[in-house]
Design a protein around this motif. Structure first.
Motif, PDB file in Angstrom:
ATOM      1  N   PRO A 114       2.218  28.784  -7.920  1.00 15.28           N
ATOM      2  CA  PRO A 114       2.693  27.740  -7.006  1.00 15.28           C
ATOM      3  C   PRO A 114       1.602  27.311  -6.035  1.00 15.28           C
ATOM      4  O   PRO A 114       0.662  28.052  -5.764  1.00 15.28           O
TER       5      PRO A 114
ATOM      6  N   ARG B  56      11.107  35.378 -15.129  1.00 13.11           N
ATOM      7  CA  ARG B  56      10.100  34.610 -14.398  1.00 13.11           C
ATOM      8  C   ARG B  56      10.551  33.178 -14.224  1.00 13.11           C
ATOM      9  O   ARG B  56      11.030  32.528 -15.141  1.00 13.11           O
ATOM     10  N   GLU B  57      10.352  32.691 -13.006  1.00 13.31           N
ATOM     11  CA  GLU B  57      10.816  31.336 -12.710  1.00 13.31           C
ATOM     12  C   GLU B  57       9.676  30.345 -12.875  1.00 13.31           C
ATOM     13  O   GLU B  57       8.525  30.712 -13.053  1.00 13.31           O
TER      14      GLU B  57
ATOM     15  N   ALA C 124       5.725  46.303 -12.162  1.00 13.36           N
ATOM     16  CA  ALA C 124       6.001  45.113 -12.940  1.00 13.36           C
ATOM     17  C   ALA C 124       6.992  45.384 -14.059  1.00 13.36           C
ATOM     18  O   ALA C 124       7.641  44.464 -14.554  1.00 13.36           O
ATOM     19  N   GLN C 125       7.113  46.644 -14.474  1.00 13.37           N
ATOM     20  CA  GLN C 125       8.065  46.945 -15.536  1.00 13.37           C
ATOM     21  C   GLN C 125       9.493  46.623 -15.105  1.00 13.37           C
ATOM     22  O   GLN C 125      10.355  46.405 -15.940  1.00 13.37           O
ATOM     23  N   THR C 126       9.713  46.630 -13.802  1.00 14.74           N
ATOM     24  CA  THR C 126      11.062  46.322 -13.319  1.00 14.74           C
ATOM     25  C   THR C 126      11.382  44.852 -13.487  1.00 14.74           C
ATOM     26  O   THR C 126      12.507  44.439 -13.310  1.00 14.74           O
ATOM     27  N   ALA C 127      10.395  44.020 -13.782  1.00 16.42           N
ATOM     28  CA  ALA C 127      10.626  42.587 -13.855  1.00 16.42           C
ATOM     29  C   ALA C 127      10.439  42.103 -15.290  1.00 16.42           C
ATOM     30  O   ALA C 127       9.329  41.851 -15.722  1.00 16.42           O
TER      31      ALA C 127
ATOM     32  N   GLY D 148       5.442  28.717 -14.970  1.00 11.64           N
ATOM     33  CA  GLY D 148       4.422  29.691 -15.308  1.00 11.64           C
ATOM     34  C   GLY D 148       3.135  29.501 -14.551  1.00 11.64           C
ATOM     35  O   GLY D 148       2.296  30.373 -14.526  1.00 11.64           O
ATOM     36  N   ALA D 149       2.970  28.350 -13.907  1.00  9.52           N
ATOM     37  CA  ALA D 149       1.737  28.123 -13.151  1.00  9.52           C
ATOM     38  C   ALA D 149       1.900  28.660 -11.744  1.00  9.52           C
ATOM     39  O   ALA D 149       3.003  28.722 -11.213  1.00  9.52           O
TER      40      ALA D 149
ATOM     41  N   LYS E 263       0.492  26.699  -2.396  1.00  6.93           N
ATOM     42  CA  LYS E 263       0.971  27.290  -1.139  1.00  6.93           C
ATOM     43  C   LYS E 263       0.540  26.437   0.034  1.00  6.93           C
ATOM     44  O   LYS E 263      -0.635  26.074   0.164  1.00  6.93           O
TER      45      LYS E 263
ATOM     46  N   LYS F  71       5.125  25.847  -2.229  1.00  4.29           N
ATOM     47  CA  LYS F  71       5.776  26.923  -1.496  1.00  4.29           C
ATOM     48  C   LYS F  71       5.299  26.879  -0.050  1.00  4.29           C
ATOM     49  O   LYS F  71       4.097  26.732   0.199  1.00  4.29           O
TER      50      LYS F  71
END
Lengths: 400, 326, 428
Positions: free
Chosen positions: C37, C30-31, C22-25, C34-35, C39, C80
């Motif tokens: 999606p 974040r798109e 997660a550190q890479t992001a 925040g909730a 599915k 999604k």
């Protein structure tokens, strides 16, 4: 125990020798152990994705989800296990006795329909005896599984008496035609079997003795149920094949006349092999039904026979665990192509062409199956090594 | 319910339909039988090549020749070109794929598996090239008439044409196999492959030609059947099992076997529905009358029952060579 | 116990690995809002004989979900699509459904093209309490399946009874003839039409008998329908009613034309789809009538249908089939209802089902209603006429709409089925 080993054991060469030795002796146990913990592994992977998603680490969740796409899920492993059991049962005939049966879908389907029809149509309050109702309240899975074994054994014995005396292609064709008669029967009596739409509405998929709900409610529980039954039956087959009876089977495969002259009742042995193979295939069919909780007519169609021939020969008909490898690669490749590769390249929409092409290539370049080829290579290597060792020993003993 | 027996014209019509179906089965079964007899390969890809033949025929006819010369010429060109093209495809396939498995460890299984792989590969390959929906390929205008039409009897031109073509083709094949040197070698190879090799004959060339011939026959039946049935990527799966039945009933490895087997089974298939319409009442063990719907539904499954019975009573089929392919 | 430790250990290791990944992001990448999606898990056999129609379904679902997202999503959440190919193998249907529900935690399960798939997914819906959006439905509507039907099973499709009713209404209204003869394929779908025939032929005063008016054709290998023609000619019916699908229907149409059957009697096909005239060739459906659930030419009547078909033409280079339209409409219906009521979570599915029962909606065709007692969608069914070669405007223009019928009279009533309460109250 590793720490106890002397240090010089882990030079690369020695290490590989050690690995191959361990695999030789405990390979099947290691495989079983890995399969035993597989759901934990996959659940952990999945849980971490869920945790990341819930805590808004979206990008890292997506990265992990991409990785998960390439890891076979627990449900897929259940499917692979079922077809492994089916393939190994089928291999009693193909690999060990040398009989190519194209009618194993009949047993797979009959086993499935037995369980399916019992759970869809037998209402405990109307048909089951009182003791059963009072003991279990519902029809337990044990009863239907035992019935399934009895029915599929009987069907296998019946078909076996008709056609196990045939040889080669004729055997394949007779089994094919008899299995298609079963298919048409299932299609004709659609009040009972649901016809081409399959039989739904199965109730009480519950093991009565330990009150465990298996089936589509929880993949992990179903996994262990299928795993346990598969292991039991695979162990039975393993024991049968390494017993004197198994040696007679291979004697028949190599030279039937010689086996007969040695005093074996070849017809009886073939019939027994056919019956065993059919009965265990019926169990595999029942497992497939418990897994999906509906009975599709496809299970009793010729396609299923073709599929199991492919799976067995793919992995290597001459080896015991060949069908396991074949089953894994067959289903995993299909899943990978149809779900993952399509995302990146539109041409993978036509993934059947790719699978078929790869299949032909594997047959061309790895003719005795994947596991069969690995085994042959290992044997060759060891033979070479052994000969070299012997030559060296001879040279040392006799300096001249 | 039986409704006053069967008229003669109805009977003749069913005989005619059985002859058409039978002659298709003869063509398909001959291709399968020749390849099996010489090479020992059960060709599970036969249906797939049959389907490919129909698509090649569609391309030649509808996409190349019809826009220029009209549908009649297009159709004639299709039935002339398809066997040639499929013969070439078969030869190339044999040369670059199948010939690799000769004299390997699992020769027989590998052949089956490769053809099995082709039956997975070709339908999706065809969808990739020609698209997923089925293709239109219809009876050309010159065959859209009836030769004879009275009451329920209707001898249509196209179906008669298929019967004649099949007969001519079978005759030509007979000449090829029984009256030429090549045919002699094919027959000798079917009987005893090793001996032919020992005699110094180039076996691989014969095998290549034979495989091409089998594929050409499959493709030709595909293009002949396409105007009556549908051109679709899954059409091959449907005829495969029936073709096996014809070959097995007729006897593997013989020439006359598939011909007689196909014709007999074709008649059986076509005449079964008539049983329910005769004035004879058939009852089952409970005394219930078996109505016409039972016999109409039975014509497919009867083929399997006939095959099982024949194999049990006479394992080598009607005309098969004894002990040749155990 | 050591196994439990192992599990904990693996979980911990997975979490640490996840956190490291997660550190890479960086959070600013974040798109969305925040909730999590919503599915939509959808399973279609995009391999095998029905791939064309299955891809139409997928496209329909995609269009619906894109539109919903453009309008702001459901409760501010993005929808999604998780689409899976079940390879025309029904074990794979279970595998994908389990994977989608357990591992991907989909909020809705959708899909199915053919019977076995529908039966499988219905079991999932019934036992695991998840809303199942069924695109082409024909099994769960039959009276015998009322108990097997999941209370969360929804469809926008027509039942065999509705198809049969529309054809027979057309025959009776236009006086095509009194005597009807059927050509049925010998499998379970045509058998579902028999109860409809038994009732409706009496209502419309047509001559039809279960024992003597049906010619059966073996299924699936025999495709030669001409063996039934002598009997048809002998019976001398006014109308021949044929039930077959896919390449078998193409074969039937070709053979009927070859034998000149269409000149002697009126032929009505029980159901058809735009792909079949295309496979049979231009003008080959000329003179045939057929019942259909939808047709792209309805765009002249309903603007939404035109919009949908235009999107299809732009994306797939072919007009939308009724499969695409049904998938689109049902997806829109469920997502829009969820949006309005904010009942989209798994635990709210029974409440959402309650709202959906009896709901009236109109997307790409006339007003439809989902009947509470058995979730049958009461909607229009259209009757088509094949165009001749000269009438065709483009290469997809094979058939045109000449009539339609709708209303509850086209279905088996709830009273006749013995169902009173809404299906969602029939929980086991």
């Amino acid at each position: 125990m590793d720490s106890a080993a002397p240090k010089n054991r882990f030079t690369p060469k020695e290490f590989w020798a050690w690995i191959s030795e361990v695999f030789d002796n405990y390979g099947i146990l290691i495989l079983a152990g890995l399969l035993l913990v597989y759901p934990f592994f996959f659940t952990t992977l999945n849980d971490s994705i869920i945790w990341l998603e819930d805590n808004d680490w979206e990008t890292s969740a997506e990265i992990l989800a991409e990785i998960r796409g390439f890891v076979p899920s627990t449900p897929l492993m259940i499917q692979i296990l079922i077809y492994t059991l089916f393939g190994i049962a089928f291999n009693i005939l193909l690999g060990n006795t040398g009989m190519l049966s194209l009618g194993h879908c009949a047993f797979f389907g009959v086993g499935g329909y037995t369980v399916g029809i019992m759970h869809a149509w037998i209402k405990p309050d109307t048909y089951a005896p009182d003791w059963m109702v009072s003991a279990f309240k519902v029809l337990p899975l044990e009863i239907s599984l035992i019935t399934c074994v009895i029915v599929s054994t009987f069907v296998a014995w019946l078909i076996g008496t008709i056609c196990s005396s045939k040889r080669g292609v004729y055997f394949a064709m007779v089994t094919l035609s008899i299995s298609m008669i079963f298919y048409y029967s299932a299609q004709t009596f659609d009040d009972l079997t649901g016809g081409t739409d399959g039989l739904g509405g199965l109730e009480n998929m519950r093991l009565g003795s330990i009150n465990l709900r298996v089936g589509i409610m929880d993949a992990n529980i179903t996994y262990y149920f299928v795993f346990f039954l598969s292991v039991v039956f695979i162990a039975i087959i393993w024991q049968i094949l390494r017993s004197p009876f198994g040696h007679v089977l291979r004697a028949i495969r190599e030279n039937e006349d010689r086996a007969r002259i040695c005093g074996y009742n070849v017809a009886k042995v073939r019939l027994m092999a056919f019956t065993m193979s059919g009965a265990i295939s019926g169990v595999a069919g029942a497992l497939a039904i418990i897994y999906g909780e509906t009975v599709p007519i496809e299970n009793i169609h010729f396609i299923t026979s073709g599929q199991i021939v492919i799976i067995t020969l793919f992995g290597g008909a001459g080896t015991f665990l060949g069908p396991a490898v074949g089953s894994f690669i067959y289903w995993y490749l299909r899943q990978l192509m149809s779900v993952e590769f399509v995302k990146y390249l539109a041409i993978f929409q036509y993934w059947e062409a790719w699978v078929g092409g790869i299949f032909v290539l594997i047959v061309l370049f790895v003719p005795s199956g994947i596991l069969g080829t690995i085994r042959n290579m290992t044997l060759e290597y060891r033979e070479k090594k052994y000969l070299a060792k012997q030559a060296a020993a001879e040279a040392a003993a006799d300096p001249e | 319910m039986p409704s006053g027996g069967v008229e003669f014209s109805e009977f003749v019509q069913h005989l005619f339909l059985g002859l058409v179906q039978g002659s298709f089965w003869v063509l398909l079964a001959l291709g399968l039988s020749i390849v099996f007899g010489l090479m020992g390969i059960i060709n599970f890809g036969h249906g797939a090549f049959y389907m490919l033949g129909a698509y090649v025929g569609y391309t030649v006819s509808n996409l190349i020749f019809t826009p220029i010369f009209g549908p009649n010429v297009g159709f004639i060109m299709a039935i002339v070109m398809v066997p040639v093209v499929m013969f070439g495809i078969g030869m190339v396939f044999e040369k670059y794929v199948i010939s690799n498995i000769y004299n390997t460890e699992n020769e027989r299984f590998s052949g089956v598996l490769i053809m099995f792989g082709m039956s997975i590969f070709l339908p999706d390959f065809v969808r990739l090239i020609w698209g997923r929906p089925g293709k239109p390929f219809n009876i050309p205008p010159m065959f859209q008439f009836s030769l004879l039409k009275t009451g329920t009897l209707d001898i249509t031109a196209y179906r008669s044409f298929t019967i004649i073509t099949a007969a001519v083709l079978v005759a030509l094949l007979w000449v090829l196999i029984y009256r030429t040197n090549l045919g002699m070698m094919i027959r000798a190879g079917t009987n005893n492959n090793t001996m032919v090799k020992v005699l110094g004959i180039n076996v691989s060339r014969i095998w290549r030609l034979t495989f091409g011939l089998g594929i050409a026959l499959a493709g030709f039946s595909g293009v002949m059947i396409a105007p009556l049935f549908a051109v679709d990527a899954t059409m091959g799966e449907l005829i495969l099992v029936q073709t096996f039945i014809v070959v097995v009933v007729g006897g593997m490895g013989s020439f006359i076997g598939p011909v007689i087997g196909g014709l007999i089974l074709g008649q059986l298939w076509a005449l079964t529905p008539l049983v329910g319409r005769t004035q004879y009442v058939v009852q089952n063990w409970t005394g219930t009358v078996i109505g016409p719907d039972f016999w109409e539904k039975a014509s497919d499954i009867l083929l399997f029952i006939v095959m099982a019975v024949i194999l049990l009573l006479r394992p080598r089929g009607l005309f098969g060579q004894e002990g040749a392919f155990d | 116990m050591s196994r439990l430790d192992r599990r904990k250990f693996l979980k911990g290791a997975g979490l640490i690995g996840g956190i490291v990944a997660a550190q890479t992001a960086p959070p600013f990448l974040r798109e969305g809002l925040g909730a999590r999606p919503i599915k939509w898990g959808s399973i279609h056999p995009t391999t095998g004989p029905y791939a064309t129609e299955a891809f139409d379904q997928v496209e329909g679902v995609k269009i619906a979900i894109e539109d919903v997202n453009k309008e702001g999503g459901v409760d501010g959440r993005e929808v999604k699509l998780l689409f899976r190919d079940d390879q025309f193998k029904w074990d794979q249907t279970t595998t994908h459904a389990l994977d989608l529900i357990d591992n991907h935690r989909v909020d809705f399960i959708a899909g199915s093209m053919v019977g076995p798939e529908e039966v499988r997914l219905n079991e999932f819906s019934r036992k695991r309490n998840i809303i199942y959006a069924n695109y082409p439905q024909h099994i769960m509507s039959t009276p015998g399946n009322a108990k097997k039907m999941s209370p969360l099973f929804f469809t926008a499709n027509t039942t065999p009874y509705q198809l049969c009713a529309s054809s027979l209404t057309y025959i009776a209204k236009n006086n095509l003839g009194k005597k009807i003869h059927c050509v049925f394929d010998d499998y379970i779908w045509p058998k579902m039409f028999i109860p409809a025939f038994e009732k409706l032929t009496k209502d419309f005063n047509l001559t039809w008998n279960k024992n003597s008016s049906i010619s059966w054709v073996p299924f699936p290998t025999s495709m030669d329908y001409s063996a039934t023609f002598p009997r048809i000619l002998k019976e001398k019916p006014d109308v021949v009613y044929a039930l077959n699908w896919g390449q078998r229907q193409v074969a039937f149409v070709k053979q009927a034309r070859e034998a000149g059957l269409d000149k002697k009697v009126k032929i009505v096909l029980g159901a058809t789809e735009i792909t079949m005239p295309e496979a049979a060739g231009p003008g080959s459906y000329d003179g045939f009538n057929a019942a259909m659930m939808w047709h792209p030419s309805l765009g002249s009547k309903y603007p939404a249908a035109k919009a949908l078909n235009d999107k299809f033409l732009a994306r797939r280079k072919r007009p939308c089939s009724s499969y695409g339209m049904l998938a689109h409409d049902l997806t829109r219906l469920i997502l829009d209802t969820a949006k309005e009521t904010k009942l989209y979570k798994r635990r709210d599915h029974f409440k959402l089902a309650k709202v959906l029962e009896g709901i009236k909606f109109q997307y790409s065709k006339g007003e439809c209603q989902i009947r509470p007692c058995d979730h049958v969608c009461i909607s229009e069914v259209f009757v088509m006429r094949g165009k001749s070669k000269a009438e065709m405007k483009d290469k997809f223009d094979h058939i045109e709409v000449i009539g339609s019928s709708s209303g509850e009279g086209n279905t088996v009533s709830c009273e006749a089925k013995g169902l009173k309460e809404p299906a969602s109250e029939r929980r086991a």
